[in-house]
Enzyme design. Structure first.
Site, PDB file in Angstrom:
ATOM      1  N   GLN A   1      87.943  36.263  37.889  1.00 55.74           N
ATOM      2  CA  GLN A   1      88.959  35.780  36.939  1.00 55.74           C
ATOM      3  C   GLN A   1      88.789  36.410  35.560  1.00 55.74           C
ATOM      4  OE1 GLN A   1      87.306  31.600  37.305  1.00 55.74           O
ATOM      5  NE2 GLN A   1      87.756  31.525  35.114  1.00 55.74           N
TER       6      GLN A   1
ATOM      7  N   HIS B   1      86.340  23.129  36.494  1.00 55.83           N
ATOM      8  CA  HIS B   1      86.455  24.394  37.213  1.00 55.83           C
ATOM      9  C   HIS B   1      87.015  24.131  38.606  1.00 55.83           C
ATOM     10  CE1 HIS B   1      85.572  28.556  38.016  1.00 55.83           C
ATOM     11  NE2 HIS B   1      84.671  28.306  38.947  1.00 55.83           N
TER      12      HIS B   1
ATOM     13  N   ASN C   1      83.501  31.326  44.799  1.00 51.05           N
ATOM     14  CA  ASN C   1      83.811  31.243  43.372  1.00 51.05           C
ATOM     15  C   ASN C   1      84.681  32.432  42.958  1.00 51.05           C
ATOM     16  OD1 ASN C   1      83.807  30.193  40.806  1.00 51.05           O
ATOM     17  ND2 ASN C   1      81.601  30.344  40.493  1.00 51.05           N
TER      18      ASN C   1
END
Ligand code: NAG
Length: 355
Positions: free
Chosen positions: A156, A299, A319
């Site tokens: 990200q 998150h 993740n």
């Protein structure tokens, strides 16, 4: 090496400072007065770490600041690992790519406190929302990666878009499970276009699903590539956009059993408190510092399976911090804990897309 010279410019003042502290206070009696050899050791590790991560700083002031943060993090990592060495979870911290960021800076850059009540309303009032049925017979272990329905780990970067990565991860997998075709999907389209989320300032996977329903589909990654900042919505500009469509989404009831059942059918994006994951390296994270009983989350990650080791049950989670974080981009987090909301509240806000 070029950076060695610039580094030595601030190492010497640092040693000199330590010597001055020693002189002014007699012999060092406490841990807090850093001896030159310790600083030198730390500095050597810092240089190795910089080389390993291709990190350069614009000036010696910045290098100096980063070195001080690195030293504090190194101390925390070493002390925490020493305390945990007897733990059965085997959860370890390491000097990863976030080692030169202070925990405050990391939290501000990568984590967002997701505002819960205001964001939950659209989901439960939408016609796309259906209550999940929770009867199933889950296998003892599960790893969707082995079925070839999980795309490679993404990054990200410096944008609070975890929610978009959690959403695309879930959509990619459910599409692959139902069609046999694994297609990487566009987080950027969600970041730019989902009006219920806030781009790089946070959001929710279920709001992203709502947008995908309303839009009639979501684009491929390659047609709408990731740029890690929010821009104008450019959805539906090409033929073949809306490559993956969904009919709606479901909330997973808040329990380990319900999440297990859901995960046995498809990967599930979960929101949780990830404050402690900055330096995660390997092993089963047990949520040691998460406030118990809180549903506060910061998150989103994608649960892609579950397993057990030495009697400890855990989720396998993907993740969105790149392959050079954790275990090739993945982490393990404890399940079956009897905590009301699961470890770091990960049972509290799980939604899945329905094809
Ligand atoms: C997340 O956990 C940390 C401790 O690891 C705590 O300080 C923080 O308040 C928690 N955040 C939320 C949003 O609950």
């Amino acid at each position: 090496m070029a950076f060695y010279n610039s580094m030595s410019q601030f190492l010497f003042p640092l040693i000199w400072c330590s010597i001055l502290i020693c002189l002014s206070s007699g012999f060092p009696t406490s841990e807090s007065s850093v001896s030159p050899s310790k600083a030198e050791q730390d500095f050597e590790m810092f240089q190795q770490w910089m080389a390993e991560h291709g990190r350069f700083y614009p000036n010696s002031e910045e290098s100096n600041t980063r070195f001080q943060i690195f030293q504090r993090n190194l101390k925390y990592i070493t002390e925490t690992n020493a305390k945990r060495s007897k733990s059965t979870y085997g959860y370890r911290l390491g000097l990863n790519k976030f080692a030169d960021m202070s925990p405050e800076e990391f939290t501000q850059t990568y984590l967002r406190p997701l505002e819960v009540p205001a964001n939950i309303a659209p989901a439960s009032s939408s016609s796309s929302y259906v209550q999940q049925q929770d009867s199933c017979a889950p296998p003892a272990t599960m790893d969707w990666r082995k079925q070839g329905v999980v795309t490679p780990v993404k990054d990200q970067r410096r944008c609070g878009s975890c929610w978009a990565f959690g959403a695309t991860g879930a959509l990619e997998s459910v599409h692959a499970i139902t069609t046999g075709k694994l297609v990487s999907l566009s987080e950027q389209e969600l970041v730019d276009c989902d009006p219920l989320s806030r781009g790089c300032a946070g959001g929710w996977p279920h709001n992203a699903f709502e947008w995908v329903v309303q839009n009639g589909g979501i684009s491929k990654e390659e047609d709408y590539p990731y740029v890690a900042r929010q821009g104008r919505c450019k959805a539906n500009m090409h033929d073949g956009d809306k490559v993956v469509k969904i009919s709606g989404y479901s909330k997973i009831p808040q329990s380990d059993d319900a999440l297990l059942c859901a995960t046995s059918k498809q990967p599930v994006p979960v929101a949780f408190n990830a404050t402690d994951l900055q330096f995660y390296k390997s092993g089963i994270y047990g949520g040691e510092n998460c406030p118990e009983g809180s549903t506060g989350v910061t998150h989103v990650a994608l649960i892609v399976g579950y397993d057990s080791k030495d009697g400890t049950d855990y989720w396998i989670a993907k993740n969105s911090w790149g392959e050079n974080w954790g275990m090739n981009g993945y982490f393990f987090i404890k399940r079956n804990t009897n905590l009301p909301h699961g470890v770091c509240a990960l049972n509290a806000w799980a939604y899945v897309p329905n094809v």
